[in-house]
Design a protein around this motif. Sequence first.
Motif, PDB file in Angstrom:
ATOM      1  N   SER A  11      23.316  49.664 -13.997  1.00  0.00           N
ATOM      2  CA  SER A  11      21.922  49.343 -13.667  1.00  0.00           C
ATOM      3  C   SER A  11      20.973  49.581 -14.837  1.00  0.00           C
ATOM      4  CB  SER A  11      21.457  50.163 -12.463  1.00  0.00           C
ATOM      5  OG  SER A  11      21.457  51.550 -12.758  1.00  0.00           O
ATOM      6  N   LEU A  12      21.454  50.242 -15.903  1.00  0.00           N
ATOM      7  CA  LEU A  12      20.611  50.487 -17.078  1.00  0.00           C
ATOM      8  C   LEU A  12      20.676  49.258 -17.976  1.00  0.00           C
ATOM      9  CD1 LEU A  12      20.932  53.335 -15.893  1.00  0.00           C
ATOM     10  CD2 LEU A  12      21.072  54.211 -18.221  1.00  0.00           C
ATOM     11  N   ARG A  13      19.554  48.577 -18.133  1.00  0.00           N
ATOM     12  CA  ARG A  13      19.542  47.292 -18.839  1.00  0.00           C
ATOM     13  C   ARG A  13      19.695  47.450 -20.342  1.00  0.00           C
ATOM     14  NH1 ARG A  13      14.435  44.344 -15.737  1.00  0.00           N
ATOM     15  NH2 ARG A  13      15.303  44.465 -13.607  1.00  0.00           N
ATOM     16  N   ARG A  14      19.179  48.541 -20.891  1.00  0.00           N
ATOM     17  CA  ARG A  14      19.159  48.696 -22.341  1.00  0.00           C
ATOM     18  C   ARG A  14      20.403  49.419 -22.830  1.00  0.00           C
ATOM     19  NH1 ARG A  14      13.468  51.497 -22.899  1.00  0.00           N
ATOM     20  NH2 ARG A  14      14.592  52.411 -24.680  1.00  0.00           N
ATOM     21  N   GLN A  63      19.957  53.142 -23.606  1.00  0.00           N
ATOM     22  CA  GLN A  63      19.972  54.004 -22.426  1.00  0.00           C
ATOM     23  C   GLN A  63      21.404  54.263 -21.963  1.00  0.00           C
ATOM     24  OE1 GLN A  63      17.422  51.898 -19.655  1.00  0.00           O
ATOM     25  NE2 GLN A  63      15.666  53.162 -20.201  1.00  0.00           N
ATOM     26  N   ARG A  64      22.238  53.231 -22.012  1.00  0.00           N
ATOM     27  CA  ARG A  64      23.631  53.430 -21.606  1.00  0.00           C
ATOM     28  C   ARG A  64      24.340  54.390 -22.555  1.00  0.00           C
ATOM     29  NH1 ARG A  64      22.934  47.862 -20.570  1.00  0.00           N
ATOM     30  NH2 ARG A  64      23.973  47.230 -22.505  1.00  0.00           N
ATOM     31  N   ARG A  65      24.043  54.294 -23.845  1.00  0.00           N
ATOM     32  CA  ARG A  65      24.645  55.223 -24.812  1.00  0.00           C
ATOM     33  C   ARG A  65      24.199  56.650 -24.542  1.00  0.00           C
ATOM     34  NH1 ARG A  65      23.302  51.214 -28.576  1.00  0.00           N
ATOM     35  NH2 ARG A  65      21.515  52.459 -29.314  1.00  0.00           N
ATOM     36  N   ARG A  66      22.902  56.828 -24.292  1.00  0.00           N
ATOM     37  CA  ARG A  66      22.400  58.173 -24.025  1.00  0.00           C
ATOM     38  C   ARG A  66      22.949  58.699 -22.705  1.00  0.00           C
ATOM     39  NH1 ARG A  66      22.182  59.695 -28.762  1.00  0.00           N
ATOM     40  NH2 ARG A  66      20.579  58.731 -30.064  1.00  0.00           N
ATOM     41  N   GLY A  67      23.134  57.830 -21.748  1.00  0.00           N
ATOM     42  CA  GLY A  67      23.740  58.254 -20.489  1.00  0.00           C
ATOM     43  C   GLY A  67      25.149  58.783 -20.703  1.00  0.00           C
ATOM     44  N   LEU A  68      25.932  58.090 -21.523  1.00  0.00           N
ATOM     45  CA  LEU A  68      27.282  58.555 -21.856  1.00  0.00           C
ATOM     46  C   LEU A  68      27.230  59.881 -22.600  1.00  0.00           C
ATOM     47  CD1 LEU A  68      28.914  55.187 -22.960  1.00  0.00           C
ATOM     48  CD2 LEU A  68      29.641  56.609 -21.033  1.00  0.00           C
ATOM     49  N   ASP A  69      26.297  59.995 -23.554  1.00  0.00           N
ATOM     50  CA  ASP A  69      26.165  61.251 -24.292  1.00  0.00           C
ATOM     51  C   ASP A  69      25.835  62.410 -23.354  1.00  0.00           C
ATOM     52  OD1 ASP A  69      26.681  60.032 -26.699  1.00  0.00           O
ATOM     53  OD2 ASP A  69      24.574  59.842 -27.293  1.00  0.00           O
TER      54      ASP A  69
END
Length: 394
Positions: free
Chosen positions: A35-38, A41-47
């Motif tokens: 659901s994270l379009r950018r 943001q997906r990279r930071r979510g994984l981090d």
Amino acid sequence: MQKHAGATTPVQPRKYSGNLSEPVFEELSETLFASLRRSDQRRRGLDYLRGLLRTPGRKSIRNMAALLGGSGTGQSLHHFICNSTWEWSPVRAALAGYLARVAPPLAWVVRPMVIPKTGQHSVGVGRYFSPVDGQVLNAQQAVGLWAVSDRTGVPLNWHLRLPEQWHDVSDCGVPSPRPAPPRPLGDCAVEMCREALADWGLPPRPVVVDIGEANPLPTLRRLTAEGLSSMVRVPGDLPLTVVDEALTGHRGNILPAAQIMRAARELRRPVTWRERGPRPVRRTALVAAVRVRSHPDCGRDTVLVGIGGIGAEWLTELWATSLPASWAATAVPWMSGFVRAVDRDFETISEHVGIRDYVGRSFSGWHRHVTLASAAHAVVALSSTPADLVGHAS
């Protein structure tokens, strides 16, 4: 979570003895952050998720950034949690849908989470009475909805209660969404269940509510109105009207719940069930079920169930349920074990991945942190066998 929920000091963090499954991490992450379009943001979510899983000790942004390394990592993680625009509800829905596929739930369990604080600066901090400690604590108070399967328990949704003084707070340079005025925890429980079914499309399952309400019967009635079979933990001093003909000489009397069950001593029968845990065990208890009505609202009948140990003092638990009386005496003891399973999984997994470690004034930041901590809990639970989850102090 009664044992640790009201503790004046945090429970010692636990850790699992097995290894994380990278396929589980990758599969869940792909689902979680869709659901994270950018891409940033997906990279930071994984981090952030990796930081929760791998950082020893307290899961502060500073500690996670030190582990992950890289220039500006701490600032990026702080922005991702506190200042970013991503919505936590779709991420929670994705987690719930994933679990429904890989670990189909047997029941939903609602439990409180109290987070003791030494100061007044974290979002939602107030003065709360802890029935466990018998004293007033300076703390945050939240309530969580858990999915319990025959494999594990995982938190899916959270509600943070905000005292009145927090309702106009802005933080991290952007206003937090203005929450509604404080509501009873039972109302929050019903709302979370409604969201899980109506908005997230989860299957209806029995709901087990143990949140320390003085009168949990309105919560029971509202869950029943939602079409959910449910049971709620009942305090011994709750006044109820006896309507069961089997309780000779007491029909029509208004008595405290504990007194009703003491009068039902001769109605007890042994019940045996298999309870989930690191090493599943067979449990046996003496159980009695009596039809009652709430006082002063004498409407629909409710089944009051008392549970006590074999050879022990009668009456260790009291529950009210919307289940038919013919099922209640066997189903309620089995489902009461789900509460113990949630408490155990909280101590052995949730504490280890930092569910209570958020520090900050951001309402959105708190919700984003516990959302990702819940996902980290799922990674650990699904990566491990029951034997791996026998925790020990870090």
